[in-house]
Design a protein around this motif. Structure first.
Motif, short mmCIF file in Angstrom:
data_model
loop_
_atom_site.label_atom_id
_atom_site.label_comp_id
_atom_site.label_asym_id
_atom_site.label_seq_id
_atom_site.Cartn_x
_atom_site.Cartn_y
_atom_site.Cartn_z
N MET A 87 0.55 -1.05 -0.03
CA MET A 87 0.08 -0.32 -0.81
C MET A 87 1.08 1.34 -0.26
N PHE A 88 0.71 1.97 -1.56
CA PHE A 88 1.24 3.30 -1.60
C PHE A 88 1.06 4.35 -0.97
N PHE A 89 2.02 5.24 0.63
CA PHE A 89 1.76 6.25 0.84
C PHE A 89 2.35 6.92 0.36
N ALA A 90 2.29 8.53 -0.11
CA ALA A 90 2.53 10.15 -0.33
C ALA A 90 2.16 10.85 0.17
N PRO A 91 3.35 12.05 0.53
CA PRO A 91 2.37 12.74 1.93
C PRO A 91 1.63 13.56 0.89
N ASN A 92 0.41 13.76 1.90
CA ASN A 92 -1.23 14.26 1.38
C ASN A 92 -1.39 13.66 1.29
N HIS A 93 -0.92 12.80 -0.02
CA HIS A 93 -1.56 11.62 -1.19
C HIS A 93 -1.64 12.92 -2.14
N ASP A 94 -0.25 13.27 -2.36
CA ASP A 94 0.50 14.10 -4.26
C ASP A 94 1.46 13.49 -4.33
N PHE A 95 2.12 12.66 -4.96
CA PHE A 95 2.77 12.33 -5.37
C PHE A 95 3.58 13.03 -6.41
N VAL A 96 2.77 13.34 -7.59
CA VAL A 96 3.11 14.86 -8.02
C VAL A 96 4.32 15.79 -7.95
N HIS A 97 3.44 16.66 -6.80
CA HIS A 97 4.21 17.16 -5.87
C HIS A 97 5.43 17.36 -5.74
N PHE A 98 5.31 15.79 -4.72
CA PHE A 98 7.27 15.30 -4.62
C PHE A 98 7.47 15.26 -5.89
N LEU A 99 7.92 15.20 -6.84
CA LEU A 99 8.66 15.10 -7.65
C LEU A 99 8.71 15.56 -8.72
N GLN A 100 7.86 16.75 -8.74
CA GLN A 100 8.66 17.79 -9.33
C GLN A 100 9.71 18.47 -8.47
N GLY A 101 9.58 18.76 -7.04
CA GLY A 101 10.97 18.63 -6.80
C GLY A 101 11.87 18.31 -6.14
N CYS A 102 12.19 16.96 -6.85
CA CYS A 102 12.96 16.02 -7.07
C CYS A 102 13.93 16.10 -8.55
N ASP A 103 15.11 16.06 -7.67
CA ASP A 103 16.02 15.64 -8.91
C ASP A 103 16.56 14.63 -9.01
N ALA A 104 16.42 13.67 -8.65
CA ALA A 104 16.67 12.61 -8.75
C ALA A 104 16.01 11.40 -9.72
N THR B 170 21.94 5.99 -18.70
CA THR B 170 21.58 7.91 -18.25
C THR B 170 20.83 7.72 -16.52
N LEU B 171 20.42 7.56 -15.99
CA LEU B 171 20.34 7.01 -14.24
C LEU B 171 21.36 6.92 -13.85
N LYS B 172 22.47 8.35 -13.80
CA LYS B 172 23.08 9.22 -12.83
C LYS B 172 23.07 9.08 -10.97
N LYS B 173 21.71 9.54 -11.03
CA LYS B 173 21.43 10.01 -8.98
C LYS B 173 20.05 9.52 -8.98
N SER B 174 20.78 8.62 -7.59
CA SER B 174 20.20 8.12 -6.91
C SER B 174 20.01 8.41 -5.81
N ILE B 175 18.73 8.25 -4.84
CA ILE B 175 18.51 8.54 -3.41
C ILE B 175 17.21 7.49 -2.95
N THR B 176 17.42 7.70 -1.81
CA THR B 176 16.68 7.11 -0.87
C THR B 176 15.33 8.28 -0.25
N THR B 177 14.48 7.90 -0.92
CA THR B 177 13.97 9.13 0.17
C THR B 177 13.18 9.00 1.57
N THR B 178 13.06 10.49 1.78
CA THR B 178 11.92 9.99 2.78
C THR B 178 10.61 10.96 3.38
N GLU B 179 10.34 10.61 2.39
CA GLU B 179 8.90 11.24 2.22
C GLU B 179 7.83 10.15 1.61
N LEU B 180 8.62 8.91 0.99
CA LEU B 180 7.14 8.22 0.33
C LEU B 180 7.25 6.66 1.21
N ALA B 181 6.69 6.09 1.52
CA ALA B 181 6.44 5.12 2.29
C ALA B 181 6.01 3.58 1.83
#
Length: 284
Positions: free
Chosen positions: A94-111, A188-199
């Motif tokens: 079961m996927f959870f994103a901040p305020n159930h707004d996955f797109v907003h999270f991705l718009q601010g992520c450069d990974a 092409t996949l250069k930058k990898s992060i472990t998020t603290t905002e999705l679970a």
């Protein structure tokens, strides 16, 4: 921004609707599901959901290695939906994103690759959960202690206490999946992060009928294709398939359950927490 999720399904009628609904409520654009021979009503549920969401249903060969039909889904998604991002998810996650707004999270992520942590739900005696309720899912107990288990873990004790590997979300490309879909590789996949905002809330064990059906399905696939799992990949399922042969599956299932009176003790000791608490800490 378009996000396509990839999902394999085999007899998950009790969970798949909740998993799919959460995904779309979080902001994904489309979903590709490969069914591997479900006979429990999963296909009927998926076809009903297709009337509401953008879902492609493919037929897969359960005897193929998991990575193979994962790659086929990826190719289909790239051709059919031209997504910006791809992610792999199982019906019992079961996927959870901040305020159930996955797109907003991705718009601010450069990974290029984002690893999403998963938490195992604590199965307990008498557990009866309404999987259609986000609030009740967030109130479920999960293991939070960092424990590493191995294939020689003692019998008759829970296998769910361990830290489990994350799942990946990545910028869409013909990537090479690593076993378990826990990571990907591409030039092409250069930058990898472990998020603290999705679970993810992971529900590997819920009731005995589902557990028995999953083990029987995997046992059948192992018999048809001995290389279905390589090395220690899926070692817990290899172990449970052997226990099925020995006729001790009910006892093994019971050993995974926590008595209700033990839940409070483990909660006070912070070995477990409610998903809501863990996710809020992840989301902070």
């Amino acid at each position: 921004m378009k996000i396509t999720a990839l999902m394999g399904c085999l007899d998950e009628e009790s969970l798949i609707e909740a998993a799919v609904t959460l995904l779309f409520s979080s902001g994904i654009s489309s979903l590709v599901i490969t069914d591997l021979g479900s006979t429990d009503g999963s296909i009927e549920i998926i076809r009903r959901l297709q009337k509401q969401y953008e879902i492609a249903l493919l037929k897969g060969d359960p005897c193929l290695e998991v990575i193979d039909w994962g790659i086929e889904m990826q190719k289909f998604a790239l051709a059919e939906y031209s997504p910006d991002y791809l992610m792999y998810i199982d019906p019992d996650e079961m996927f959870f994103a901040p305020n159930h707004d996955f797109v907003h999270f991705l718009q601010g992520c450069d990974a290029d690759v984002i690893k999403i942590p998963r938490f195992n739900a604590v199965p307990y005696v008498g557990m009866n959960i309404d999987y259609s309720s986000k609030d009740k899912l967030l109130d479920m107990f999960v293991y939070r202690e960092k424990v590493r288990l191995s294939p020689d873990h003692p019998l008759n004790s829970s296998l769910l206490e361990h830290t489990i590997a994350p799942k990946v979300l990545f910028k869409a490309c013909n990537a090479l999946f690593l076993p378990g879909f826990h990571d990907v590789r591409h030039e092409t996949l250069k930058k990898s992060i472990t998020t603290t905002e999705l679970a993810y809330l992971h529900l590997p064990i819920t009731d005995f009928s589902r557990f028995e059906r999953k083990v029987k399905n995997i046992h059948k696939n192992i018999l048809k294709n001995p290389s279905y799992f390589k090395g220690n990949t899926g070692w817990q399922w290899q172990r449970w398939a052997k226990i099925l042969e020995d006729g001790n599956l009910q006892s093994e299932f019971n050993s995974q359950l926590v008595e209700k009176d033990a839940l409070e003790i483990q909660f006070k000791n912070e070995k477990i927490g409610r998903m809501r608490q863990v996710f809020q800490s992840v989301d902070s």
